[in-house]
Structure formats: structure tokens, C-alpha cells
Design a protein around this motif. Structure first.
Motif, PDB file in Angstrom:
ATOM      1  N   GLN A   9       9.951 -57.886  -0.976  1.00  0.00           N
ATOM      2  CA  GLN A   9      10.150 -56.954  -1.869  1.00  0.00           C
ATOM      3  C   GLN A   9      10.422 -55.423  -0.990  1.00  0.00           C
ATOM      4  O   GLN A   9      10.358 -55.333   0.123  1.00  0.00           O
ATOM      5  CB  GLN A   9       8.637 -56.512  -2.514  1.00  0.00           C
ATOM      6  N   LYS A  10      11.043 -54.492  -1.798  1.00  0.00           N
ATOM      7  CA  LYS A  10      11.427 -53.310  -1.224  1.00  0.00           C
ATOM      8  C   LYS A  10      10.087 -52.498  -1.169  1.00  0.00           C
ATOM      9  O   LYS A  10       9.200 -52.715  -2.112  1.00  0.00           O
ATOM     10  CB  LYS A  10      12.455 -52.771  -1.991  1.00  0.00           C
ATOM     11  N   PHE A  12      18.526 -44.847  -3.056  1.00  0.00           N
ATOM     12  CA  PHE A  12      19.433 -44.585  -1.723  1.00  0.00           C
ATOM     13  C   PHE A  12      20.317 -45.688  -1.521  1.00  0.00           C
ATOM     14  O   PHE A  12      21.345 -45.746  -0.758  1.00  0.00           O
ATOM     15  CB  PHE A  12      18.609 -44.375  -0.706  1.00  0.00           C
ATOM     16  N   ASP A  13      19.749 -46.877  -1.883  1.00  0.00           N
ATOM     17  CA  ASP A  13      20.585 -48.327  -1.517  1.00  0.00           C
ATOM     18  C   ASP A  13      22.011 -48.471  -2.537  1.00  0.00           C
ATOM     19  O   ASP A  13      22.930 -48.603  -1.613  1.00  0.00           O
ATOM     20  CB  ASP A  13      19.775 -49.462  -2.361  1.00  0.00           C
ATOM     21  N   SER A  70      18.747 -48.363   3.867  1.00  0.00           N
ATOM     22  CA  SER A  70      18.493 -47.678   2.991  1.00  0.00           C
ATOM     23  C   SER A  70      17.074 -47.212   3.120  1.00  0.00           C
ATOM     24  O   SER A  70      16.863 -46.067   2.733  1.00  0.00           O
ATOM     25  CB  SER A  70      18.427 -48.626   1.628  1.00  0.00           C
ATOM     26  N   ASN A  71      16.186 -48.115   3.398  1.00  0.00           N
ATOM     27  CA  ASN A  71      14.822 -47.753   3.742  1.00  0.00           C
ATOM     28  C   ASN A  71      14.490 -46.537   4.743  1.00  0.00           C
ATOM     29  O   ASN A  71      13.799 -45.669   4.607  1.00  0.00           O
ATOM     30  CB  ASN A  71      13.957 -48.685   4.125  1.00  0.00           C
ATOM     31  N   SER A  72      15.542 -46.731   5.590  1.00  0.00           N
ATOM     32  CA  SER A  72      15.494 -45.513   6.912  1.00  0.00           C
ATOM     33  C   SER A  72      15.654 -44.104   6.163  1.00  0.00           C
ATOM     34  O   SER A  72      14.999 -43.151   6.614  1.00  0.00           O
ATOM     35  CB  SER A  72      16.445 -45.892   7.932  1.00  0.00           C
ATOM     36  N   ILE A  73      16.449 -44.085   5.386  1.00  0.00           N
ATOM     37  CA  ILE A  73      16.723 -42.780   4.660  1.00  0.00           C
ATOM     38  C   ILE A  73      15.401 -42.144   4.016  1.00  0.00           C
ATOM     39  O   ILE A  73      15.024 -41.154   4.115  1.00  0.00           O
ATOM     40  CB  ILE A  73      18.008 -42.668   3.307  1.00  0.00           C
TER      41      ILE A  73
END
Length: 441
Positions: A147-148, A273-274, A395-398
Motif C-alpha cells: 500500500q502507498k 504526485f505519482d 513519488s513518496n519522496s516528494i
């Protein structure tokens, strides 16, 4: 002996000391079932866990994948028992002429990972557990639907990327918008120059709201609260910190509590963001500058941001503007034209470009019609899925650097290659946190 073999041996030693049922051979699924049935374990069986489990159940029936859920794991045994009943009822209803094994229940993910017959796992836990469980899963040789947001911290994400590639496992990030035709089409149009030169990307995510009841209570007998906390700092039990005991569908309180979650910036920001990254063509990198403001009003137990506004910039000059609001979605702005995409909608300033045929030499992005099916098919083919580990990490880093800019209240310069802030010891010191023993990277 390899590191992978040593880690598997350690997992098996752990499992030997913890009572738990043994996974039955895939052959008991019936005389018509192939011996190479993909066997899946579900780690986390709450609100999102049931959704991922349901997708795995239905998509696993396809002959192209032939996957079966054979184990469930949750620190709340009531939820695990409910999940097992759902799985067994599904197979009894959909495959009435076949014999099915009893679905195994675990309350410790390490015991599940030690089962050699399990090929892959879904991970649908609170965010602060994502990285550690996924890394352990990769080291155990399991394919992963995660999961994100991918991880709680950027160092966890870097370690997970390494673990996935080192152990040659499949990882699908649960950013299911990449398996949606509207999002894919919007990104293809942008990547193929239909807007001219891309100038700005605007991202909108929903806003958190409400208050959390901080009243402490006795820990339910069905919940291993210490295991639920895991690497997070010690905290007295309150139902609003964890999840509703009387409901599987109620939104859990941890979604609005640091350090279990960073709030909507990761909860929905990771989705949007992804898509911004996909349309921009920057899946392997990210912005180089970020400034953001966020509101953190007193809401008793809940302490993540509510409204926010952020401005980020890529090395090529494209600006990424993010804010809270409605409707959630992404707008790509080019030279005098725009495309807007969200769940169930795709719009353009000049609608004709949406129906225009593809041009000669146009790029075509990875086509996936169903996110879970894509994961299961990739377990068979060993091909990367539509949202592999590096994509989920970037994407998560953003999300994470935007959150840090909110908290620090000043502009930040980011080096996407080194994955560190530029000449900023204070910001870099916040990239990780002190895990509660015995947990850690």
C-alpha cells in the motif's frame, strides 16, 4: 552462505518458537488446480487490507495467474479471524467443487514470512510499518503488493529499493491510478507534446479534519498493541490512535497522527504526485527545490497538517504546485493549454485533443487495466509491474520533502541523485527517526 540464506534461516528460527499453522501444499486446491498455484499471504486486514484482499481474491481466480490467499496476518486477532472467514467463504462460494485448505492466521508478520510455501504478500498496515515489513518480505524472497505511501521515511525507501533489486522480487506500489485509463491517457498526451512545452503541474489533495479523542483506555484483549506500535515511539493506548474496534470500514485515527502517518500529503499526495511524475517523465528523479506552508491546528490527539500549500521546481524549470482542496486531481499546464485528470474524469481546455488519434512516433506508456491483476501477472512473468519500487519511492519522496518544508517553514534545496538536502544539516537530520527498540533498519 549468502545474506539471503542467512536471513531466511533467522526467520525460520523465529518461526520455530512461535506456534502457528502450517501452509498446506497447493495441490489440495483440487484435482484441476496446477501445482504451481501462487500462494499469497495478507499482512494487515483492516479497512485497506480487506480491499486489497478482495482484489487478490477476485483477480487470483484468473487462469493467467491462478493465485490463492492461504494466510492472513493482523495484530488484531478479531480482524484476522474475520479476514479468514471472508477468504474461506469466497472460495467455498466461487469454487464449490474444489477442496480448500484452512486459511492460516498469524499475529506476527515474521512468522508468515518464514513459511516457505508463500510466494507473495500484500502489505496494508499503518504507514510507520510499511518499510520494515516490506524490507523483511523482500529479504524473505516474497513478492510484494505494498500500500502507498511506500515508506514512512526516505532512508526506508532507499533500503527497500535495494532489498527488492538484490533479492529479485516483484514489488507493486498500491498507486492504482497508474492502472486507470484516464490517468494513463492524460500522461501520454503530455509526454507526447499535445500541450506544447510543459510549464506547470498543479496537484490538489483532500483536507484532513476533525479531532481525535485522546482518552486512554484498556487495551482490547484481541489487540497486540505493543506490536501495533512497533518502531513508533511509546504511547498510551487510545482507540482513536489505532482503529475502531466496532467497525472495519471506519477511517482509522492513525491516519491523522504523527509518527504513524504524515497526513494527506502522503495519504493522497502519493497518488497525485505519482501522476505528476508520470506525466512529467521523471519517475527516476524528482524536484530540486521545495517551499511549503501547512496549518497544524490543535485537534487533541490528531496532529497532522490540515490545509497546506507547496511550490516545488524541477531542474528543467517545470513548477509543481500542490495544495489542499477539492476535487483531488492533477492539472498539466502547457503553452496556452491544459489537461485536468482525476478519478472518473478527464478534461482539456481544447477537448479535441482527447479524441485525436495517436501520432506517428508517439510514446505509449505501460498499459495496465487492473492494478492487482498486473501484480499477480508480474509474479508469473517476472516483469516489472506498472508501479515498481523505484517509482513508488520517488513519488513518496516528494511527499516527504514537502512535509519537511511545512514543518521547517523555510525553502529547501533537494539533490534527487544523492537523495539529500543540499548543505542543510538540520533538514538531513530529520530524514530518519529513532526507532523504538528492538526495531530498526
Amino acid at each position: 552462505m549468502s545474506t539471503h540464506q542467512l536471513h531466511r534461516r533467522n526467520l525460520l528460527k523465529i518461526a520455530a518458537g512461535i506456534a502457528g499453522p502450517t501452509i498446506v501444499s497447493s495441490r489440495v486446491f483440487g484435482k484441476d488446480a496446477p501445482s504451481n498455484t501462487l500462494q499469497i499471504g495478507c499482512i494487515g486486514t483492516g479497512r485497506m487490507g480487506h480491499g486489497d484482499m478482495g482484489a487478490c481474491l477476485t483477480q487470483g481466480l484468473g487462469k493467467s495467474v491462478h493465485a490463492r490467499i492461504v494466510a492472513v496476518c493482523d495484530v488484531d486477532r478479531r480482524r484476522a479471524k474475520h479476514a479468514r472467514a471472508v477468504v474461506q467463504d469466497f472460495y467455498n462460494r466461487e469454487l464449490p467443487d474444489m477442496t480448500h485448505p484452512s486459511v492460516a492466521i498469524y499475529d506476527d508478520f515474521r512468522t508468515l514470512l518464514a513459511q516457505q510455501d508463500i510466494d507473495g504478500v500484500t502489505i496494508s498496515t499503518p504507514d510507520h510499518w510499511h518499510g520494515l515489513i516490506a524490507i523483511a518480505s523482500a529479504e524473505a524472497g516474497k513478492d510484494i503488493y505494498l500500500q502507498k505511501p511506500l515508506t514512512y521515511t526516505i532512508p526506508e525507501g532507499k533500503r527497500l529499493v535495494h532489498a527488492v533489486r538484490k533479492n529479485r522480487v516483484i514489488l507493486q506500489t498500491g498507486s492504482q491510478q497508474r492502472s486507470d485509463a484516464n490517468f494513463r491517457k492524460a500522461c501520454e498526451l503530455v509526454r507526447n507534446g499535445r500541450l506544447g512545452r510543459l510549464r506547470t503541474i498543479r496537484v490538489t489533495v483532500p483536507t484532513d479534519q476533525g479531532v481525535g479523542d485522546a482518552t486512554t483506555a484498556q487495551i482490547p484483549s484481541n489487540l497486540d498493541y505493543d506490536m501495533w506500535l512497533g518502531p513508533a515511539p511509546p504511547a498510551k493506548y487510545a482507540e482513536d490512535r489505532v482503529h475502531p474496534q466496532a467497525s472495519l470500514t471506519g477511517r482509522p485515527g492513525w491516519l491523522q497522527i504523527e509518527p504513524h502517518c504524515r497526513g494527506m500529503i502522503t495519504g493522497w499526495g502519493s497518488h497525485m504526485f505519482d501522476i505528476a511524475q508520470w506525466g512529467h517523465g521523471s519517475d527516476e528523479t524528482g524536484p530540486v527545490a521545495c517551499k511549503a506552508t501547512g496549518d497544524f491546528p490543535h485537534r487533541w490527539l490528531f496532529n497532522v497538517h490540515t490545509t497546506f500549500h507547496a511550490s516545488l521546481r524541477y531542474a528543467d524549470g517545470v513548477e509543481l504546485i500542490a495544495q489542499s482542496g477539492e476535487p483531488a486531481g492533477v492539472v498539466f499546464e502547457g503553452e496556452g493549454s491544459w489537461i485536468s485528470v482525476g478519478r472518473g474524469r478527464l478534461e482539456a481546455q481544447h477537448p479535441k485533443i482527447l479524441d485525436a488519434p495517436a501520432g506517428l512516433g508517439d510514446a505509449h506508456l505501460y498499459r495496465s487495466e487492473n492494478h492487482m491483476l498486473n501484480f499477480l501477472e508480474c509474479m508469473r512473468s517476472r516483469r516489472d509491474p506498472v508501479c515498481p519500487v523505484e517509482v513508488g519511492h520517488r513519488s513518496n519522496s516528494i511527499c516527504v520533502i514537502t512535509h519537511m518544508a511545512m514543518k521547517l517553514g523555510r525553502p529547501l534545496q533537494w539533490d534527487p541523485e544523492a537523495e539529500q538536502f543540499v548543505d542543510d544539516d538540520q533538514a538531513n537530520a530529520l530524514l530518519n527517526y529513532d526507532y523504538r527498540p528492538p526495531w530498526g533498519l
